[in-house]
Design an enzyme around this catalytic site. Structure first.
Site, PDB file in Angstrom:
ATOM      1  N   CYS A 157       0.823  -1.207   0.000  1.00 14.69           N
ATOM      2  CA  CYS A 157       0.000   0.000   0.000  1.00 14.69           C
ATOM      3  C   CYS A 157       0.865   1.269   0.000  1.00 14.69           C
ATOM      4  CB  CYS A 157      -0.967  -0.058   1.178  1.00 14.69           C
ATOM      5  SG  CYS A 157      -2.470   0.907   0.985  1.00 14.69           S
ATOM      6  N   HIS A 158       0.697   2.136   0.991  1.00 20.22           N
ATOM      7  CA  HIS A 158       1.447   3.391   1.060  1.00 20.22           C
ATOM      8  C   HIS A 158       2.896   3.205   1.505  1.00 20.22           C
ATOM      9  CE1 HIS A 158      -2.608   5.080   0.854  1.00 20.22           C
ATOM     10  NE2 HIS A 158      -2.050   6.225   0.496  1.00 20.22           N
TER      11      HIS A 158
END
Length: 182
Positions: free
Chosen positions: A113-114
């Site tokens: 993800c991030h």
């Protein structure tokens, strides 16, 4: 429980808050189920605050500060996401140095993800094919990476995934790569 990882330690590096809980707990469980020993690293000792998206979730005890951790003690590095978590990590020089050193060792580095923001800050995506949460694609391209929209991407020792929906594939690749480590 199988013993493929037979006690190998796996570092999970997170900031003091903003960790997407499922992106920490699901890979953690996968490592444990395979016989590995997950360890929680953070810039600060004490506890860290996880989140379910924007809502506070559970807290977790830190095993060691990243400044005192030796990358050589770990078979793999996992970078969970959450928006605030990697944003804080990329501002911590010890965390960035740990990620860079670990990546350069050739052992598996897995980011979901991030978390790819931390990889960009460590300057380890240049020339690599990676994936992440879609809003990071410009940042990763600007850091020299080739961003693609795929469930799980493996480029050398780097494993990346887009979001919590990709966790089954992400966890499978993580365990597979740790099993290969001597």
């Amino acid at each position: 429980m199988s013993d493929e990882l037979s006690g190998k330690q796996v570092a999970f590096l997170v900031a003091s808050e903003g960790i997407e809980q499922v992106e920490l707990t699901e890979p953690w469980k996968a490592v444990e189920a395979a016989g590995g020993t997950p360890k929680l690293l953070s810039p600060e000792s004490g506890t860290v605050q996880a989140f379910h998206h924007l809502d506070k979730a559970d807290t977790f005890d830190v095993d060691q500060t990243v400044a005192t951790a030796d990358p050589a003690d770990y078979a793999a590095l996992v970078l969970p996401g959450g928006v605030a978590n990697p944003d804080a990590l990329r501002m911590d020089k010890d965390a960035v140095a740990f990620v860079r050193s670990f990546f350069e060792s050739g052992r598996p580095v897995a980011a979901i993800c991030h978390a790819a923001w931390t990889l960009a800050e460590a300057d380890v995506v240049r020339g690599r094919t990676v994936t992440s949460w879609p809003s990071l694609q410009t940042d990763l391209r600007n850091a020299g990476g080739n961003w693609v929209d795929e469930e799980v991407v493996v480029d050398g020792n780097l494993i990346t995934s887009r979001n919590p929906g990709d966790l089954p594939a992400f966890n499978a690749k993580l365990v597979e790569f740790i099993e290969r480590e001597e």
